[in-house]
Design a protein around this motif. Structure first.
Motif, mmCIF file in Angstrom:
data_model
loop_
_atom_site.group_PDB
_atom_site.id
_atom_site.type_symbol
_atom_site.label_atom_id
_atom_site.label_comp_id
_atom_site.label_asym_id
_atom_site.label_seq_id
_atom_site.Cartn_x
_atom_site.Cartn_y
_atom_site.Cartn_z
ATOM 1 N N LYS A 341 -33.107 16.677 57.144
ATOM 2 C CA LYS A 341 -32.541 15.332 57.030
ATOM 3 C C LYS A 341 -32.225 14.764 58.407
ATOM 4 C CE LYS A 341 -32.099 13.425 53.832
ATOM 5 N NZ LYS A 341 -33.100 12.647 53.046
ATOM 6 N N ALA A 342 -31.701 15.594 59.292
ATOM 7 C CA ALA A 342 -31.408 15.128 60.644
ATOM 8 C C ALA A 342 -32.680 14.646 61.335
ATOM 9 C CB ALA A 342 -30.757 16.244 61.455
ATOM 10 N N GLU A 343 -33.766 15.355 61.097
ATOM 11 C CA GLU A 343 -35.055 14.953 61.673
ATOM 12 C C GLU A 343 -35.481 13.591 61.144
ATOM 13 O OE1 GLU A 343 -39.532 16.773 61.541
ATOM 14 O OE2 GLU A 343 -37.884 18.197 61.802
ATOM 15 N N GLU A 344 -35.254 13.347 59.832
ATOM 16 C CA GLU A 344 -35.547 12.033 59.253
ATOM 17 C C GLU A 344 -34.748 10.934 59.949
ATOM 18 O OE1 GLU A 344 -35.130 11.522 55.046
ATOM 19 O OE2 GLU A 344 -36.108 13.432 54.600
ATOM 20 N N PHE A 345 -33.510 11.275 60.345
ATOM 21 C CA PHE A 345 -32.624 10.287 60.961
ATOM 22 C C PHE A 345 -32.811 10.218 62.483
ATOM 23 C CE2 PHE A 345 -29.539 11.851 57.443
ATOM 24 C CZ PHE A 345 -30.225 11.123 56.486
ATOM 25 N N ASN A 346 -33.845 10.919 62.997
ATOM 26 C CA ASN A 346 -34.109 10.966 64.446
ATOM 27 C C ASN A 346 -32.941 11.576 65.218
ATOM 28 O OD1 ASN A 346 -36.722 9.733 64.354
ATOM 29 N ND2 ASN A 346 -35.705 7.763 64.017
ATOM 30 N N ILE A 347 -32.350 12.601 64.624
ATOM 31 C CA ILE A 347 -31.264 13.341 65.267
ATOM 32 C C ILE A 347 -31.736 14.778 65.465
ATOM 33 C CG2 ILE A 347 -28.900 14.195 65.019
ATOM 34 C CD1 ILE A 347 -28.341 11.740 63.270
ATOM 35 N N LYS A 348 -31.624 15.280 66.673
ATOM 36 C CA LYS A 348 -32.076 16.634 66.965
ATOM 37 C C LYS A 348 -30.924 17.620 66.798
ATOM 38 C CE LYS A 348 -35.857 15.428 70.100
ATOM 39 N NZ LYS A 348 -36.429 15.604 71.463
ATOM 40 N N LEU A 349 -31.099 18.518 65.840
ATOM 41 C CA LEU A 349 -30.152 19.610 65.640
ATOM 42 C C LEU A 349 -30.904 20.925 65.779
ATOM 43 C CD1 LEU A 349 -28.088 18.412 62.526
ATOM 44 C CD2 LEU A 349 -27.369 18.378 64.916
ATOM 45 N N LYS A 350 -30.193 21.957 66.134
ATOM 46 C CA LYS A 350 -30.813 23.267 66.274
ATOM 47 C C LYS A 350 -30.284 24.218 65.215
ATOM 48 C CE LYS A 350 -31.589 22.966 71.274
ATOM 49 N NZ LYS A 350 -31.301 23.575 72.597
ATOM 50 N N LYS A 351 -31.176 25.038 64.724
ATOM 51 C CA LYS A 351 -30.783 26.028 63.734
ATOM 52 C C LYS A 351 -29.792 27.006 64.347
ATOM 53 C CE LYS A 351 -32.652 29.320 60.401
ATOM 54 N NZ LYS A 351 -33.864 29.934 59.820
ATOM 55 N N GLY A 352 -28.677 27.195 63.650
ATOM 56 C CA GLY A 352 -27.701 28.181 64.083
ATOM 57 C C GLY A 352 -26.661 27.680 65.057
ATOM 58 N N ASP A 353 -26.799 26.424 65.565
ATOM 59 C CA ASP A 353 -25.783 25.983 66.526
ATOM 60 C C ASP A 353 -24.528 25.516 65.794
ATOM 61 O OD1 ASP A 353 -26.090 23.360 65.730
ATOM 62 O OD2 ASP A 353 -26.973 22.653 67.598
ATOM 63 N N SER A 354 -23.450 25.344 66.546
ATOM 64 C CA SER A 354 -22.140 25.081 65.942
ATOM 65 C C SER A 354 -22.102 23.747 65.202
ATOM 66 C CB SER A 354 -21.053 25.120 67.022
ATOM 67 O OG SER A 354 -21.318 24.144 68.028
ATOM 68 N N THR A 355 -22.802 22.731 65.722
ATOM 69 C CA THR A 355 -22.791 21.415 65.068
ATOM 70 C C THR A 355 -23.466 21.486 63.705
ATOM 71 O OG1 THR A 355 -22.860 20.307 67.215
ATOM 72 C CG2 THR A 355 -23.464 19.002 65.293
ATOM 73 N N THR A 356 -24.610 22.158 63.652
ATOM 74 C CA THR A 356 -25.327 22.296 62.379
ATOM 75 C C THR A 356 -24.468 23.037 61.363
ATOM 76 O OG1 THR A 356 -27.429 22.355 63.573
ATOM 77 C CG2 THR A 356 -27.444 23.131 61.293
ATOM 78 N N LYS A 357 -23.828 24.113 61.805
ATOM 79 C CA LYS A 357 -22.978 24.887 60.891
ATOM 80 C C LYS A 357 -21.787 24.065 60.420
ATOM 81 C CE LYS A 357 -24.182 29.489 62.620
ATOM 82 N NZ LYS A 357 -23.686 30.705 63.307
ATOM 83 N N ARG A 358 -21.231 23.250 61.325
ATOM 84 C CA ARG A 358 -20.078 22.421 60.964
ATOM 85 C C ARG A 358 -20.476 21.360 59.927
ATOM 86 N NH1 ARG A 358 -18.942 21.133 65.659
ATOM 87 N NH2 ARG A 358 -19.528 18.924 65.777
#
Length: 526
Positions: A341-358
């Protein structure tokens, strides 16, 4: 091999409960079906009602790229020659190049329903086909109740279609009118028919046993039929007709049988939604191939897999039928859902990082409270943007008050909302009325903000849904509100949750406005 598509949405489809098309509706659907590339469009029964008579007059004026318009009717009546029969004359007055007539194949119908002999029924079939063939290039004969008739009296059922063949019918359509035939029965019967006549065959199935699509496909595969009849979205009497939105892609994409060109096949979902809109029906999101949920993925394991290869959980590429893949967000989601979903919104998240987990933890906690983001992707996009610091407040609420007043049993309730908001260093204090407290609050909020953000005048509230989550609490139950908004180009859903329905509605309304304004700012429009 090519199979011709014969659409009967405008005739058989209108016999479904709650379905009624105006002449203008039918003309617009005709143009849409022509754009889709169907070969035949059965426009109606000109001998049965004035609306269809008018349709045939008007459709003559519309230039069509490829589709042939078909007039539908019955064989002539007993004791009335075709040239004197009002129904037959109405078919010719429709001025179509193709006419379809139906006749009785089941011996029970002539004897019981029509009060004529079996021989007289054969004569009606033959006389009507012969007469019509003298006046139009193509006559299609629908053998009504053929499969029930075959099972009851095989010899007579076959004699009815032989009568149509000898009279010159260009195509004989075998009809499972009651929708009770099973696929293996249908295949066996069509194989026997193939040994009795040489005229090209068509198939017309009803869905009373939920087998209309399966029976149609079986008729093509096992019986070699060259014309498939059905309706868009399976509209039709009782349980509906065979659904062309499933038949066409199944034949073309699964069996390699050409029905439409590839570019026209990509218009299938659009056509499906268009017909639903004109029928004033909610589009069936769970419909195969063309439903919004047809390629929607919710479970975390599934999402993780399709991000590597869509083939893991998708039977075709959705874009082939004009659909799209969707990733759903819920408490069943894993990191893969959030990342997709983040990719759809043009937002880069990484698997396992604190923001994604939050974000994932917040999602699961909110859904546990009662929020639902499957139909509120606008709210979920805002949630992610808040987590990554890409959200801003466009206004501050200083306060609102909503009143509902009713003066006497016979008078309507009156609703008014007063609101005070702050935009920058300016305070706006205003009021508005509405059809109810939520509508009044919506009107007041827009009235206060449109001075600062005129683009909000484009935003319309399309849908408003309320769900009571804890019914045992009675009128004090937690309530979830889902809102769908539209600005003429895009749709988005937002959600609110509270024991107070006004507060829940407020949350969803604010998210809707925030979503619109943030999109405008990111795209550099404002």
């Amino acid at each position: 091999m090519e199979v011709k598509v014969y659409d009967t949405t405008l005739r058989d489809g209108t016999q479904g409960e709650d379905i009624s098309f105006s002449v203008e509706d039918k003309l617009r659907i005709t143009q849409k079906l022509d754009e889709l590339g169907v070969h035949y469009i059965e426009g109606g029964w000109p001998g049965s009602n004035p609306r269809d008579v008018q349709y045939f007059r008007e459709v003559e004026k519309i230039p069509l790229a490829s589709a042939k318009i078909v007039a539908f009717g019955s064989t002539c009546r007993k004791g009335v020659p075709p040239d004197k029969d009002a129904n037959t004359r109405a078919l010719l007055e429709a001025k179509t190049e193709v006419i379809t007539i139906f006749g009785k194949s089941w011996d029970m119908h002539p004897l019981t329903a029509m009060d004529i002999s079996l021989v007289e029924n054969l004569e009606l079939i033959a006389k009507t086909v012969i007469f019509l063939k003298k006046h139009v290039p193509e006559v299609i004969y629908d053998a009504e109740h053929f499969f029930d008739g075959f099972k009851g009296n095989k010899a007579y059922a076959l004699s009815t279609i032989k009568a149509a063949e000898e009279a010159g019918a260009d195509c004989i359509v075998l009809c499972d009118t009651n929708g009770g035939t099973l696929p293996f029965e249908l295949a066996e019967i069509i194989r026997e028919v193939r040994g009795s006549i040489t005229t090209p065959l068509g198939i017309h199935c009803h869905n009373d046993s939920d087998l209309a699509v399966a029976n149609t496909i079986m008729a093509v595969k096992e019986g070699g039929v060259v014309q498939v009849q059905g309706t868009i979205n399976g509209l039709g009497e009782r349980c509906g007709n065979a659904n062309l939105c499933s038949i066409i892609p199944s034949l073309q994409l699964k069996m390699g049988i050409q029905c439409l060109t590839d570019d026209r096949l990509r218009k299938l979902k659009d056509t499906s939604r268009f017909v639903s809109e004109l029928a004033n029906l909610t589009h069936n999101k769970h419909q195969p191939y063309v439903g919004d949920s047809a390629f929607a993925h919710k479970a975390g394991v599934h999402v993780s897999a399709i991000r590597k290869s869509p083939l893991t959980y998708e039977h075709i590429r959705p874009e082939l039928v004009g659909n799209t893949q969707r990733i759903l967000i819920s408490d069943l989601s894993g990191e893969g859902n959030v990342l997709a979903k983040a990719e759809e919104f043009n937002i880069k998240l990484k698997k396992g990082d604190s923001t994604t987990k939050r974000i994932l933890a917040s999602l699961k906690e909110l859904e546990n409270q009662g929020y639902q983001f499957e139909g509120a992707e606008g709210s979920f996009e805002l949630l992610i943007k808040k987590a990554v610091g890409r959200h801003k407040k466009f206004f501050d609420l200083l306060g609102f008050r909503v009143i509902v007043e009713k003066r006497g049993d016979g008078s309507p309730a009156f609703s008014e909302a007063t609101i005070m908001v702050k935009v920058g260093d300016q305070v706006e204090h205003t009021a508005a009325e509405g059809n109810g407290p939520v509508n009044a609050l919506d009107n007041a909020l827009r009235k206060a903000l449109e001075k600062f953000y005129p683009e909000l005048t484009d935003v319309k509230l399309l849908d408003y849904k309320v769900r009571v989550l804890s019914a045992q609490e009675g009128t004090g139950a937690i309530t979830r509100v889902l809102i769908e908004s539209w600005d003429g180009q895009a749709r988005w859903g937002t959600v609110g949750l509270s024991e107070n329905i006004i507060e829940a509605s407020w949350q969803a309304l604010v998210d809707s406005i925030d979503y619109k304004l943030l999109k405008e700012e990111e795209e550099g429009i404002r």
